[in-house]
Design an enzyme around this catalytic site. Structure first.
Site, mmCIF file in Angstrom:
data_model
loop_
_atom_site.group_PDB
_atom_site.id
_atom_site.type_symbol
_atom_site.label_atom_id
_atom_site.label_comp_id
_atom_site.label_asym_id
_atom_site.label_seq_id
_atom_site.Cartn_x
_atom_site.Cartn_y
_atom_site.Cartn_z
ATOM 1 N N LYS A 39 6.890 28.275 24.726
ATOM 2 C CA LYS A 39 7.874 29.001 25.502
ATOM 3 C C LYS A 39 7.829 30.515 25.300
ATOM 4 O O LYS A 39 8.555 31.253 25.969
ATOM 5 C CB LYS A 39 9.279 28.476 25.177
ATOM 6 C CG LYS A 39 9.507 27.047 25.658
ATOM 7 C CD LYS A 39 10.811 26.476 25.162
ATOM 8 C CE LYS A 39 12.020 27.139 25.754
ATOM 9 N NZ LYS A 39 12.191 26.872 27.201
ATOM 10 N N SER A 44 22.903 23.469 32.487
ATOM 11 C CA SER A 44 22.785 24.471 31.436
ATOM 12 C C SER A 44 24.108 25.172 31.182
ATOM 13 O O SER A 44 24.921 25.353 32.111
ATOM 14 C CB SER A 44 21.738 25.518 31.831
ATOM 15 O OG SER A 44 21.742 26.615 30.940
ATOM 16 N N TYR A 72 18.386 31.910 36.663
ATOM 17 C CA TYR A 72 18.246 30.536 36.178
ATOM 18 C C TYR A 72 19.591 29.814 36.197
ATOM 19 O O TYR A 72 19.722 28.704 36.738
ATOM 20 C CB TYR A 72 17.666 30.545 34.765
ATOM 21 C CG TYR A 72 17.831 29.248 34.026
ATOM 22 C CD1 TYR A 72 17.101 28.119 34.371
ATOM 23 C CD2 TYR A 72 18.732 29.144 32.965
ATOM 24 C CE1 TYR A 72 17.268 26.912 33.699
ATOM 25 C CE2 TYR A 72 18.895 27.957 32.279
ATOM 26 C CZ TYR A 72 18.171 26.840 32.648
ATOM 27 O OH TYR A 72 18.341 25.656 31.974
#
Length: 326
Positions: A183, A113, A142
């Protein structure tokens, strides 16, 4: 067969769709379906088997014809605070797959990411050596979990430790497109605001809390999920033996311009209001991201990425349809 983890999720389900479109039905899906209707992401898809994450390692010990593993599964919320769950699902699970793929000679393509880059002060250069990666400081749990797995792969690569025959990490930037509807707050700005814009309403964007960025001038490298899925399939079949590659358009777009493109796509005049950013987010907020694509291009990926206005218009067609799913 090809195993896809996170297969019912946003990017994972688009990878499954791309595999089906390429004539591949011999797919094993791994995910949890939950109660948020994400099963609909797979409603049009063909696959041979489905296993839950807790069953995957036992399944892999018995399977003898695994061609590749595409690992898209993760807790992807950038605001989650459950550290135990994140380290278990995003790091330990990934590490287990890495070891299996290394021992069995199975190619592995996995999702990293842009959140690993932190505030961007170290730049967004991909495929750094191990020492360079260690300088990055992600801003959220994250991003940190993804970064820790990137470090393990980079260390193994540098020291000649066991790795799969192909091991490619993809640093996704701001991906948007069909099948992200489960989401919730983590949906893209386009998905969250399509109905408002189509009705001629007013879209809220965050004010800037930095003097060098105007309100709505915070920028992201927004990339259409169709393009992301194409890179995943390329990495699986033609990617480098080992690499950590950015996946974005290579051009940052402001949130203001992104929402302007959305209003254009639905035939409305832009109406934007600026609201304060929550205080607990201000110190963890990336004000700009942009993906240098040199490593991806040098590795052999040549296809152009969809320009943001075209990507938004294409996605708006899905969002305005009776069936929004790919």
């Amino acid at each position: 067969m090809i195993v896809v983890t996170g297969a019912a999720g946003f990017i994972g389900s688009n990878v499954v769709a791309a595999l089906n479109d390429a004539g591949r039905d011999d797919i094993v899906l791994c995910d949890r379906l939950g109660k948020d209707d994400r099963w609909q992401n797979l409603r049009k898809r063909m696959f041979r088997n489905f296993v839950f994450p807790e069953q995957l390692f036992e399944f892999l010990t018995k399977a003898r014809d695994v061609e590749a593993i595409v690992h898209m599964g993760a807790i992807s919320s950038t605001t989650t605070r459950d550290g135990d769950a994140v380290i278990r699902d995003n790091f330990q699970f990934s590490l287990g797959l890495l070891d299996i793929c290394a021992s069995r000679g199975i190619p592995l393509v996995y999702a990293s990411s842009a959140a690993t880059y932190g505030d961007g002060s170290q730049g967004f250069t991909d495929d750094l050596p191990f020492s360079g990666l260690r300088q990055l400081r992600p801003l959220n749990l994250y991003g940190w979990s993804k970064h820790q797995f990137d470090l393990v792969v980079a260390e193994r690569r540098e020291r000649g430790l066991p790795l799969p025959p192909r091991c490619v990490g993809l640093k996704f930037f701001n991906v948007f497109g069909p099948n992200e509807y489960h989401k919730g707050d983590m949906m893209s700005v386009v998905a969250r605001n399509h109905a408002i814009a189509a009705a001629g309403g007013e879209v809220n964007l965050f004010r800037s809390h930095r003097s060098d960025f105007a309100d709505g001038g915070q920028r992201r490298d927004f990339v259409l999920v169709d393009d992301v899925a194409d890179v995943v399939l390329w990495a699986m079949s033609d990617g480098p033996a080992c690499g950590l590659l950015n996946v974005g358009t290579g051009h940052a777009t402001s949130f203001r311009d992104l929402i302007g493109a959305l209003f254009d796509a639905v035939g409305r005049e832009p109406r934007i209001a600026y609201v304060p950013m929550p205080e607990d987010l201000r110190d963890r907020y990336q004000y700009t991201t942009e993906a240098p694509l040199g490593a991806l291009r040098n590795a052999g990926y040549r296809r152009p990425f969809t320009p943001v206005p075209e990507a938004v218009a294409r996605y708006a067609g899905f969002l305005g349809a009776a069936d929004r799913y790919r």
